[in-house]
Design a protein around this motif. Structure first.
Motif, PDB file in Angstrom:
ATOM      1  N   THR A 228       0.816  -1.211   0.000  1.00 53.31           N
ATOM      2  CA  THR A 228       0.000   0.000   0.000  1.00 53.31           C
ATOM      3  C   THR A 228       0.848   1.258   0.000  1.00 53.31           C
ATOM      4  O   THR A 228       1.979   1.265   0.509  1.00 53.31           O
ATOM      5  CB  THR A 228      -0.904   0.025   1.252  1.00 53.31           C
ATOM      6  OG1 THR A 228      -1.542   1.309   1.362  1.00 53.31           O
ATOM      7  CG2 THR A 228      -0.092  -0.194   2.523  1.00 53.31           C
ATOM      8  N   CYS A 229       0.282   2.320  -0.527  1.00 49.99           N
ATOM      9  CA  CYS A 229       0.941   3.623  -0.489  1.00 49.99           C
ATOM     10  C   CYS A 229       1.043   4.147   0.938  1.00 49.99           C
ATOM     11  O   CYS A 229       1.818   5.069   1.220  1.00 49.99           O
ATOM     12  CB  CYS A 229       0.183   4.622  -1.350  1.00 49.99           C
ATOM     13  SG  CYS A 229      -1.523   4.929  -0.821  1.00 49.99           S
ATOM     14  N   ALA A 230       0.282   3.548   1.867  1.00 47.32           N
ATOM     15  CA  ALA A 230       0.341   3.990   3.273  1.00 47.32           C
ATOM     16  C   ALA A 230       1.714   3.727   3.893  1.00 47.32           C
ATOM     17  O   ALA A 230       2.028   4.289   4.941  1.00 47.32           O
ATOM     18  CB  ALA A 230      -0.746   3.291   4.090  1.00 47.32           C
ATOM     19  N   THR A 231       2.535   2.898   3.244  1.00 43.79           N
ATOM     20  CA  THR A 231       3.885   2.669   3.781  1.00 43.79           C
ATOM     21  C   THR A 231       4.758   3.912   3.655  1.00 43.79           C
ATOM     22  O   THR A 231       5.767   4.032   4.345  1.00 43.79           O
ATOM     23  CB  THR A 231       4.596   1.503   3.069  1.00 43.79           C
ATOM     24  OG1 THR A 231       4.811   1.833   1.694  1.00 43.79           O
ATOM     25  CG2 THR A 231       3.800   0.220   3.180  1.00 43.79           C
ATOM     26  N   TYR A 232       4.364   4.838   2.792  1.00 40.85           N
ATOM     27  CA  TYR A 232       5.161   6.054   2.601  1.00 40.85           C
ATOM     28  C   TYR A 232       4.874   7.121   3.661  1.00 40.85           C
ATOM     29  O   TYR A 232       5.641   8.080   3.797  1.00 40.85           O
ATOM     30  CB  TYR A 232       4.887   6.660   1.223  1.00 40.85           C
ATOM     31  CG  TYR A 232       5.316   5.807   0.065  1.00 40.85           C
ATOM     32  CD1 TYR A 232       6.662   5.572  -0.182  1.00 40.85           C
ATOM     33  CD2 TYR A 232       4.382   5.240  -0.802  1.00 40.85           C
ATOM     34  CE1 TYR A 232       7.067   4.794  -1.262  1.00 40.85           C
ATOM     35  CE2 TYR A 232       4.772   4.466  -1.886  1.00 40.85           C
ATOM     36  CZ  TYR A 232       6.113   4.247  -2.116  1.00 40.85           C
ATOM     37  OH  TYR A 232       6.507   3.482  -3.181  1.00 40.85           O
ATOM     38  N   GLY A 233       3.764   6.980   4.369  1.00 44.13           N
ATOM     39  CA  GLY A 233       3.392   8.020   5.320  1.00 44.13           C
ATOM     40  C   GLY A 233       2.955   9.271   4.586  1.00 44.13           C
ATOM     41  O   GLY A 233       2.207   9.208   3.614  1.00 44.13           O
ATOM     42  N   GLU A 234       3.422  10.417   5.021  1.00 40.57           N
ATOM     43  CA  GLU A 234       3.060  11.690   4.391  1.00 40.57           C
ATOM     44  C   GLU A 234       4.337  12.377   3.897  1.00 40.57           C
ATOM     45  O   GLU A 234       4.936  13.195   4.589  1.00 40.57           O
ATOM     46  CB  GLU A 234       2.318  12.594   5.380  1.00 40.57           C
ATOM     47  CG  GLU A 234       1.677  13.786   4.726  1.00 40.57           C
ATOM     48  CD  GLU A 234       0.630  14.435   5.618  1.00 40.57           C
ATOM     49  OE1 GLU A 234      -0.178  15.200   5.087  1.00 40.57           O
ATOM     50  OE2 GLU A 234       0.626  14.184   6.832  1.00 40.57           O
ATOM     51  N   PRO A 235       4.766  12.028   2.688  1.00 36.52           N
ATOM     52  CA  PRO A 235       6.035  12.546   2.171  1.00 36.52           C
ATOM     53  C   PRO A 235       6.031  14.060   1.989  1.00 36.52           C
ATOM     54  O   PRO A 235       4.972  14.676   1.817  1.00 36.52           O
ATOM     55  CB  PRO A 235       6.170  11.839   0.812  1.00 36.52           C
ATOM     56  CG  PRO A 235       5.258  10.670   0.896  1.00 36.52           C
ATOM     57  CD  PRO A 235       4.129  11.091   1.772  1.00 36.52           C
ATOM     58  N   GLU A 236       7.213  14.619   2.011  1.00 36.45           N
ATOM     59  CA  GLU A 236       7.350  16.057   1.806  1.00 36.45           C
ATOM     60  C   GLU A 236       7.149  16.436   0.347  1.00 36.45           C
ATOM     61  O   GLU A 236       6.756  17.571   0.041  1.00 36.45           O
ATOM     62  CB  GLU A 236       8.728  16.528   2.272  1.00 36.45           C
ATOM     63  CG  GLU A 236       8.950  16.387   3.781  1.00 36.45           C
ATOM     64  CD  GLU A 236      10.319  16.873   4.201  1.00 36.45           C
ATOM     65  OE1 GLU A 236      11.074  17.359   3.324  1.00 36.45           O
ATOM     66  OE2 GLU A 236      10.639  16.767   5.401  1.00 36.45           O
ATOM     67  N   LYS A 237       7.427  15.514  -0.566  1.00 35.78           N
ATOM     68  CA  LYS A 237       7.319  15.811  -1.994  1.00 35.78           C
ATOM     69  C   LYS A 237       6.315  14.883  -2.669  1.00 35.78           C
ATOM     70  O   LYS A 237       6.210  13.715  -2.344  1.00 35.78           O
ATOM     71  CB  LYS A 237       8.684  15.658  -2.668  1.00 35.78           C
ATOM     72  CG  LYS A 237       9.730  16.667  -2.212  1.00 35.78           C
ATOM     73  CD  LYS A 237      11.041  16.455  -2.960  1.00 35.78           C
ATOM     74  CE  LYS A 237      12.101  17.457  -2.511  1.00 35.78           C
ATOM     75  NZ  LYS A 237      13.391  17.251  -3.249  1.00 35.78           N
ATOM     76  N   MET A 238       5.574  15.464  -3.602  1.00 34.66           N
ATOM     77  CA  MET A 238       4.661  14.703  -4.448  1.00 34.66           C
ATOM     78  C   MET A 238       5.111  14.874  -5.894  1.00 34.66           C
ATOM     79  O   MET A 238       5.661  15.902  -6.247  1.00 34.66           O
ATOM     80  CB  MET A 238       3.229  15.221  -4.290  1.00 34.66           C
ATOM     81  CG  MET A 238       2.603  14.880  -2.967  1.00 34.66           C
ATOM     82  SD  MET A 238       2.205  13.123  -2.857  1.00 34.66           S
ATOM     83  CE  MET A 238       2.408  12.888  -1.102  1.00 34.66           C
ATOM     84  N   PRO A 239       4.838  13.911  -6.773  1.00 31.42           N
ATOM     85  CA  PRO A 239       4.193  12.634  -6.504  1.00 31.42           C
ATOM     86  C   PRO A 239       5.150  11.648  -5.832  1.00 31.42           C
ATOM     87  O   PRO A 239       6.357  11.873  -5.777  1.00 31.42           O
ATOM     88  CB  PRO A 239       3.794  12.159  -7.900  1.00 31.42           C
ATOM     89  CG  PRO A 239       4.829  12.755  -8.798  1.00 31.42           C
ATOM     90  CD  PRO A 239       5.146  14.089  -8.214  1.00 31.42           C
ATOM     91  N   ILE A 240       4.584  10.546  -5.366  1.00 35.85           N
ATOM     92  CA  ILE A 240       5.350   9.513  -4.676  1.00 35.85           C
ATOM     93  C   ILE A 240       5.976   8.575  -5.697  1.00 35.85           C
ATOM     94  O   ILE A 240       5.293   8.038  -6.581  1.00 35.85           O
ATOM     95  CB  ILE A 240       4.430   8.717  -3.737  1.00 35.85           C
ATOM     96  CG1 ILE A 240       3.955   9.614  -2.584  1.00 35.85           C
ATOM     97  CG2 ILE A 240       5.125   7.485  -3.196  1.00 35.85           C
ATOM     98  CD1 ILE A 240       2.892   8.978  -1.725  1.00 35.85           C
ATOM     99  N   THR A 241       7.286   8.363  -5.577  1.00 35.05           N
ATOM    100  CA  THR A 241       7.972   7.372  -6.398  1.00 35.05           C
ATOM    101  C   THR A 241       8.329   6.182  -5.508  1.00 35.05           C
ATOM    102  O   THR A 241       8.181   6.235  -4.274  1.00 35.05           O
ATOM    103  CB  THR A 241       9.261   7.935  -7.014  1.00 35.05           C
ATOM    104  OG1 THR A 241      10.251   8.068  -5.984  1.00 35.05           O
ATOM    105  CG2 THR A 241       9.024   9.285  -7.674  1.00 35.05           C
TER     106      THR A 241
ATOM    107  N   VAL B  26      -1.792  12.333  -1.048  1.00 38.08           N
ATOM    108  CA  VAL B  26      -1.061  11.151  -1.481  1.00 38.08           C
ATOM    109  C   VAL B  26      -1.443  10.837  -2.932  1.00 38.08           C
ATOM    110  O   VAL B  26      -2.596  10.557  -3.217  1.00 38.08           O
ATOM    111  CB  VAL B  26      -1.383   9.922  -0.598  1.00 38.08           C
ATOM    112  CG1 VAL B  26      -0.689   8.688  -1.151  1.00 38.08           C
ATOM    113  CG2 VAL B  26      -0.972  10.150   0.841  1.00 38.08           C
ATOM    114  N   TYR B  27      -0.480  10.934  -3.833  1.00 39.29           N
ATOM    115  CA  TYR B  27      -0.724  10.449  -5.185  1.00 39.29           C
ATOM    116  C   TYR B  27       0.592   9.970  -5.791  1.00 39.29           C
ATOM    117  O   TYR B  27       1.681  10.339  -5.341  1.00 39.29           O
ATOM    118  CB  TYR B  27      -1.413  11.482  -6.075  1.00 39.29           C
ATOM    119  CG  TYR B  27      -0.655  12.769  -6.319  1.00 39.29           C
ATOM    120  CD1 TYR B  27       0.157  12.933  -7.432  1.00 39.29           C
ATOM    121  CD2 TYR B  27      -0.789  13.842  -5.438  1.00 39.29           C
ATOM    122  CE1 TYR B  27       0.835  14.109  -7.663  1.00 39.29           C
ATOM    123  CE2 TYR B  27      -0.118  15.031  -5.660  1.00 39.29           C
ATOM    124  CZ  TYR B  27       0.689  15.158  -6.780  1.00 39.29           C
ATOM    125  OH  TYR B  27       1.359  16.343  -6.999  1.00 39.29           O
TER     126      TYR B  27
END
Length: 245
Positions: free
Chosen positions: A14-27, A189-190
């Motif tokens: 899941t993308c929930a493993t990333y938490g709330e990153p400082e930068k979007m989008p998530i790689t 989160v995207y």
């Protein structure tokens, strides 16, 4: 699995493993810093798989889902939760419950996030595209290799946008109550799905939010009792609270 000769593992993460990153989008290179139990549990499972793989030739694919919506377009499968799980399901299930009058209205938790309309932003991936991603992952899985991929559209939609799309898809008046935010929810989160496109030749095709919800709504109307009374204790899926995952 190793003891029983399993050679290929496709893991649902899941993308929930990333938490709330400082930068979007998530790689896939975004640091994994989960902030809720769900994300932490999935991260632990990933770590176990990767540790095991150091001494194994098992083919491993880890798919980090973003927010799954929709139903089978042919009408065979849809969201039908066990009663005790309705309160903990997906935003789409909550919208449909409100549209069907199962609950009096929709509860949107959090309107003060740092987003354009104050509600959480998520990347909603149609379940049909998710199935296709699994097929592509299975085709490309190689012994001794680990592949880690984000599975999303690359576009974020707010909860308010989602609710409006659900109103349009159902044609129903849905009462919405706005409540304080829930601890552990991320503001935005995207995904960046370029890696899965480049390596597995996969791209989300069902990106019209209202259309995905129309397909899911059609299933809901055709199955007012889920999969039937005999199976009501073993079905899966919806919810009365909007809880971005």
């Amino acid at each position: 699995m190793a003891a029983h000769g399993v050679k290929t593992l496709i893991y649902s993460s899941t993308c929930a493993t990333y938490g709330e990153p400082e930068k979007m989008p998530i790689t896939e290179e975004t640091p994994q810093l989960p902030i809720n139990p769900y994300g932490k549990a999935k991260k632990m499972a990933e770590d176990i798989i990767l540790d095991f793989h150091k001494n194994s030739d098992m083919a491993v694919m880890i798919l980090r889902y973003f927010n799954v919506i929709g139903s089978d377009p042919e009408g065979r499968l849809g969201e039908a939760p066990r009663p005790e799980l309705r309160e903990h399901g997906r935003i789409s299930g909550a919208c449909f419950d409100a549209a069907r009058g199962i609950i009096p209205g929709l509860k949107v938790r959090g309107t003060d996030y740092k987003t354009p309309d104050g509600t959480c932003i998520r990347d909603y991936i149609d379940v049909t595209d998710l199935v296709d991603a699994h097929v592509k992952a299975l085709e490309k899985a190689k012994p001794g290799h680990v592949g880690i991929y984000n599975v999303g559209t690359g576009r974020g939609r707010s909860v308010k946008e989602f609710v409006e799309a659900c109103k349009k898809a159902t044609g129903m008046v849905i009462k919405v109550d706005f409540l304080p935010r829930r601890p552990g929810d991320y503001a935005e989160v995207y995904s960046n799905p370029s890696k899965i496109k480049n390596e597995l030749n996969w791209t989300a095709q069902h990106t019209n939010l209202a259309m995905s919800l129309q397909v899911a709504w059609r299933w809901q109307k055709a199955h007012p009792d889920g999969y039937g009374a005999a199976l009501s204790g073993a079905s899966d899926g919806a919810s009365p609270l909007v809880m971005p995952q």
